[in-house]
Design an enzyme around this catalytic site. Sequence first.
Site, PDB file in Angstrom:
ATOM      1  N   LYS A 142      10.021 -17.734  21.695  1.00  0.00           N
ATOM      2  CA  LYS A 142      10.793 -17.452  20.480  1.00  0.00           C
ATOM      3  C   LYS A 142      12.228 -16.953  20.733  1.00  0.00           C
ATOM      4  O   LYS A 142      13.139 -17.741  20.938  1.00  0.00           O
ATOM      5  CB  LYS A 142      10.020 -16.462  19.618  1.00  0.00           C
ATOM      6  CG  LYS A 142       8.801 -17.073  18.933  1.00  0.00           C
ATOM      7  CD  LYS A 142       8.170 -16.099  17.970  1.00  0.00           C
ATOM      8  CE  LYS A 142       6.988 -16.693  17.220  1.00  0.00           C
ATOM      9  NZ  LYS A 142       7.333 -17.569  16.117  1.00  0.00           N
ATOM     10  N   ASP A 178       1.346 -10.500  25.620  1.00  0.00           N
ATOM     11  CA  ASP A 178       1.964 -11.632  24.941  1.00  0.00           C
ATOM     12  C   ASP A 178       3.178 -11.092  24.177  1.00  0.00           C
ATOM     13  O   ASP A 178       3.034 -10.483  23.116  1.00  0.00           O
ATOM     14  CB  ASP A 178       0.946 -12.272  23.990  1.00  0.00           C
ATOM     15  CG  ASP A 178       1.531 -13.442  23.210  1.00  0.00           C
ATOM     16  OD1 ASP A 178       2.766 -13.548  23.133  1.00  0.00           O
ATOM     17  OD2 ASP A 178       0.747 -14.235  22.658  1.00  0.00           O
ATOM     18  N   PHE A 190      -2.790 -13.518  17.765  1.00  0.00           N
ATOM     19  CA  PHE A 190      -2.314 -14.905  17.712  1.00  0.00           C
ATOM     20  C   PHE A 190      -1.642 -15.227  19.031  1.00  0.00           C
ATOM     21  O   PHE A 190      -0.735 -14.532  19.468  1.00  0.00           O
ATOM     22  CB  PHE A 190      -1.319 -15.135  16.556  1.00  0.00           C
ATOM     23  CG  PHE A 190      -0.966 -16.590  16.415  1.00  0.00           C
ATOM     24  CD1 PHE A 190      -1.803 -17.458  15.722  1.00  0.00           C
ATOM     25  CD2 PHE A 190       0.167 -17.116  17.014  1.00  0.00           C
ATOM     26  CE1 PHE A 190      -1.512 -18.817  15.624  1.00  0.00           C
ATOM     27  CE2 PHE A 190       0.475 -18.472  16.916  1.00  0.00           C
ATOM     28  CZ  PHE A 190      -0.370 -19.318  16.213  1.00  0.00           C
TER      29      PHE A 190
HETATM   30  N1  PLP Z   1       2.092 -15.716  20.824  1.00  0.00           N
HETATM   31  C1  PLP Z   1       2.528 -15.012  19.766  1.00  0.00           C
HETATM   32  C2  PLP Z   1       2.373 -13.544  19.763  1.00  0.00           C
HETATM   33  C3  PLP Z   1       3.133 -15.672  18.690  1.00  0.00           C
HETATM   34  O1  PLP Z   1       3.558 -14.960  17.637  1.00  0.00           O
HETATM   35  C4  PLP Z   1       3.271 -17.078  18.739  1.00  0.00           C
HETATM   36  C5  PLP Z   1       3.860 -17.812  17.609  1.00  0.00           C
HETATM   37  O2  PLP Z   1       3.953 -17.324  16.519  1.00  0.00           O
HETATM   38  C6  PLP Z   1       2.788 -17.755  19.861  1.00  0.00           C
HETATM   39  C7  PLP Z   1       2.215 -17.046  20.892  1.00  0.00           C
HETATM   40  C8  PLP Z   1       2.908 -19.261  19.955  1.00  0.00           C
HETATM   41  O3  PLP Z   1       4.230 -19.600  20.208  1.00  0.00           O
HETATM   42  P1  PLP Z   1       4.710 -21.114  20.010  1.00  0.00           P
HETATM   43  O4  PLP Z   1       4.615 -21.413  18.567  1.00  0.00           O
HETATM   44  O5  PLP Z   1       6.108 -21.123  20.547  1.00  0.00           O
HETATM   45  O6  PLP Z   1       3.788 -21.959  20.828  1.00  0.00           O
END
Ligand code: PLP
Length: 406
Positions: free
Chosen positions: A258, A229, A138
Amino acid sequence: MPAAFSPAEFDEYVMHTYARFPLTLDRGEGCRVWDTDGREYLDFVAGIATCTLGHAHPVLIDAVTEQIQKLHHISNLYYNEAQGKLAQWLVQHSTGDRAFFCNSGAEANEGAIKLARKYAHTVRGIDNPIVITAKASFHGRTLATITATGQPKYQKNFSPLMPGFYYVPYNDIAAIELAISYLDYEKPQVAAIMMEALQGEGGVSPGDRAYFQRIREICDAKGILLIMDEVQVGMGRTGHLWGYEALGIEPDIFTSAKGLGGGIPIGAMLCKSSCDVFAPGDHASTFGGNPFACAVALAVCQTLEQNRLLQNVQARGEQLRQGLEAIAPKYPNLISQVRGWGLINGLVLNAENEVNSAAIVKAAMAEGLLLVPAGLKVVRFVPPLIVTEAEIDRALAVIDRVLAEL
Ligand code: PLP
């Protein structure tokens, strides 16, 4: 006392992009939140792995108050000290050399993908760069990041997707080696590999050390960039400051969001100077790195360090995992596995049983414990990093009771 603004009224005015639980939260303190009727909940969601210091932490209150009174937003036409200091802290506490700031995880990943593409074009002469990502990953909800996300359910009805992505099964060395030799067969095309150290949304699946070390070797040998990520697992959640530390590797680029702002919106993308090919005008964000968000994020970072929160994450994570592992065998029909690192843990439900994660989350909520699903069959525990021993015990008692009732 009825809620001043009911869920029904809310739904009249707000687009229905979220399947919300019927709960309106009103205030919070530490690891606890209260709804509009004054009912207390133990918060093991933390705004989905975001409220590093919990709710209404004095450090957050002070940082917000001080900076809003001084200067909150100026754009990136000018320098601001808070942005520079936050970048310095992140660089001094990671393998990155330079930072770019934005407002969310998806936006941080967009920046990483753009940087990797520019590097591929300008340094390696690749005309159509490809980024390899993992199935069940994700990476966000923008068009590029839903394409990067290896889960068709997030892409359905949003085609045409972005070109330049290729998916491999996670933790499978042979599959990634095969993919690279196939994609690079005639000429180099693979610009980057983008991975999570532990797949959060995809079901709390930890990365395999040998897999990531082999990826690092392949990237070094071929000039491919490794993007980690760290949006969900970075900022201490795994018991390491960054998830990649748990795997014993160094990324070329990594992203954070986050937990970085402890709940104040901010995202960051860091890279090694060797791949920092961005020039003025290449990438930008109006709000990105404004003094307000950066001052708060810096306060969160410093508190993480000064209050030795990584040690708390390790100890409380161990306590939570051991507790869940002791509970799981009592319900063999329901639970198949407990997995996770530090304070990101998943209770994996039996695939054959019809009970899904949302049902357990709802039952726990009724008992005063907030949890969050990670897909259909995993219940995720991501409390604030300040969670106490007594609060973990309380959560374990609730989950035991909930499973017994189911
Ligand atoms: N990358 C990862 C691993 C995530 O868990 C998330 C959100 O859950 C995101 C990217 C996307 O982040 P945002 O919701 O702040 O755009």
